[in-house]
Design a protein around this motif. Structure first.
Motif, short mmCIF file in Angstrom:
data_model
loop_
_atom_site.label_atom_id
_atom_site.label_comp_id
_atom_site.label_asym_id
_atom_site.label_seq_id
_atom_site.Cartn_x
_atom_site.Cartn_y
_atom_site.Cartn_z
N LEU A 1 0.83 -1.21 0.00
CA LEU A 1 0.00 0.00 0.00
C LEU A 1 0.87 1.26 0.00
O LEU A 1 0.57 2.24 -0.72
CB LEU A 1 -0.93 0.01 1.22
CG LEU A 1 -2.15 -0.89 1.14
CD1 LEU A 1 -2.90 -0.88 2.47
CD2 LEU A 1 -3.08 -0.42 0.02
N LEU A 2 1.94 1.24 0.81
CA LEU A 2 2.85 2.40 0.82
C LEU A 2 3.48 2.61 -0.55
O LEU A 2 3.61 3.75 -1.01
CB LEU A 2 3.94 2.19 1.88
CG LEU A 2 3.53 2.40 3.33
CD1 LEU A 2 4.66 1.98 4.25
CD2 LEU A 2 3.15 3.85 3.57
N ALA A 3 3.89 1.53 -1.20
CA ALA A 3 4.50 1.64 -2.52
C ALA A 3 3.49 2.20 -3.53
O ALA A 3 3.85 3.03 -4.38
CB ALA A 3 5.00 0.26 -2.98
N LEU A 4 2.24 1.76 -3.41
CA LEU A 4 1.20 2.27 -4.32
C LEU A 4 0.98 3.77 -4.09
O LEU A 4 0.93 4.55 -5.05
CB LEU A 4 -0.10 1.49 -4.08
CG LEU A 4 -1.27 1.83 -4.98
CD1 LEU A 4 -0.92 1.54 -6.44
CD2 LEU A 4 -2.50 1.04 -4.59
N ASN A 5 0.89 4.16 -2.82
CA ASN A 5 0.74 5.59 -2.51
C ASN A 5 1.95 6.39 -2.98
O ASN A 5 1.81 7.51 -3.50
CB ASN A 5 0.53 5.79 -0.99
CG ASN A 5 -0.84 5.36 -0.55
OD1 ASN A 5 -1.77 5.31 -1.35
ND2 ASN A 5 -0.97 5.01 0.73
N ALA A 6 3.16 5.83 -2.79
CA ALA A 6 4.37 6.52 -3.23
C ALA A 6 4.38 6.66 -4.74
O ALA A 6 4.80 7.71 -5.28
CB ALA A 6 5.61 5.75 -2.76
N ALA A 7 3.91 5.65 -5.45
CA ALA A 7 3.86 5.72 -6.92
C ALA A 7 2.88 6.80 -7.36
O ALA A 7 3.14 7.56 -8.32
CB ALA A 7 3.46 4.36 -7.49
N ILE A 8 1.75 6.91 -6.65
CA ILE A 8 0.76 7.95 -6.98
C ILE A 8 1.36 9.34 -6.74
O ILE A 8 1.24 10.26 -7.57
CB ILE A 8 -0.53 7.75 -6.16
CG1 ILE A 8 -1.26 6.48 -6.62
CG2 ILE A 8 -1.44 8.97 -6.25
CD1 ILE A 8 -2.40 6.06 -5.73
N GLU A 9 2.03 9.50 -5.60
CA GLU A 9 2.66 10.78 -5.27
C GLU A 9 3.77 11.11 -6.28
O GLU A 9 3.93 12.26 -6.69
CB GLU A 9 3.25 10.76 -3.85
CG GLU A 9 2.21 10.70 -2.75
CD GLU A 9 1.34 11.94 -2.69
OE1 GLU A 9 1.83 13.05 -2.98
OE2 GLU A 9 0.14 11.80 -2.36
N ALA A 10 4.54 10.10 -6.69
CA ALA A 10 5.62 10.31 -7.65
C ALA A 10 5.05 10.75 -8.99
O ALA A 10 5.60 11.64 -9.66
CB ALA A 10 6.45 9.04 -7.81
N ALA A 11 3.92 10.12 -9.37
CA ALA A 11 3.30 10.51 -10.65
C ALA A 11 2.78 11.93 -10.57
O ALA A 11 2.88 12.70 -11.54
CB ALA A 11 2.17 9.53 -10.97
N ALA A 12 2.23 12.29 -9.40
CA ALA A 12 1.70 13.65 -9.24
C ALA A 12 2.84 14.68 -9.26
O ALA A 12 2.65 15.82 -9.69
CB ALA A 12 0.92 13.76 -7.93
N ALA A 13 4.04 14.27 -8.83
CA ALA A 13 5.17 15.19 -8.78
C ALA A 13 5.76 15.41 -10.17
O ALA A 13 6.59 16.30 -10.35
CB ALA A 13 6.23 14.66 -7.83
N GLY A 14 5.37 14.58 -11.11
CA GLY A 14 5.84 14.77 -12.48
C GLY A 14 7.27 14.31 -12.64
O GLY A 14 7.70 13.30 -12.09
N GLU A 15 8.03 15.10 -13.44
CA GLU A 15 9.41 14.74 -13.78
C GLU A 15 10.30 14.64 -12.55
O GLU A 15 11.16 13.78 -12.48
CB GLU A 15 9.98 15.80 -14.75
CG GLU A 15 11.29 15.39 -15.39
CD GLU A 15 11.16 14.17 -16.31
OE1 GLU A 15 12.12 13.40 -16.36
OE2 GLU A 15 10.10 13.97 -16.93
#
Length: 133
Positions: A20-34
């Motif tokens: 779940l943490l990895a999924l949330n981190a992936a979502i946050e990383a995608a939101a952060a863009g480049e």
């Protein structure tokens, strides 16, 4: 005392939370863009590790199940062997008593036969004395 089952449950919980943490981190990383791209790689690796941990706990659970089945089978076979040994001892004791009874009867018959032979000898002597008289 902590059992193997408790450890498996704990590792499974940790792997689910890490997933779940990895999924949330992936979502946050995608939101952060480049700028979040390198963090997305870390999140992906975390997810991979969580999946591997979950698969490993499944394998361990399966192995423990096989071990438990083996133990149960071993216990059943041991109990059966003990029952057979007890039954064999009972039969052996019965056979021993039967042999002892047969031996006692044979000894009685031998004594009776010896008495018959002695009586026959006495009768023979008596007959010879009567004949002589």
């Amino acid at each position: 005392a902590i059992s193997a089952g408790d450890i498996i449950v704990t590792v499974n919980d940790v792997s689910e939370r890490t997933h779940l943490l990895a999924l949330n981190a992936a979502i946050e990383a995608a939101a952060a863009g480049e700028s979040g791209r390198s963090f997305a790689v870390v999140a992906s690796e975390m997810k991979l590790l969580a999946d591997q941990a979950k698969a490993a706990t499944g394998q361990v659970r399966g192995i423990l199940g096989e071990i438990q089945r083996g133990i149960n089978t071993s216990v059943m076979l041991t109990e059966e062997a003990v029952k057979r040994a007890a039954s064999g001892k009972t039969r052996s004791d019965t056979t021993q008593r039967t042999i002892e009874e047969i031996t006692a009867r044979v000894e009685e018959n031998v004594q009776t036969f010896q008495q018959i032979v002695a009586s026959t000898n006495q009768q023979q002597l008596g007959i010879e004395q009567v004949m002589g008289a």
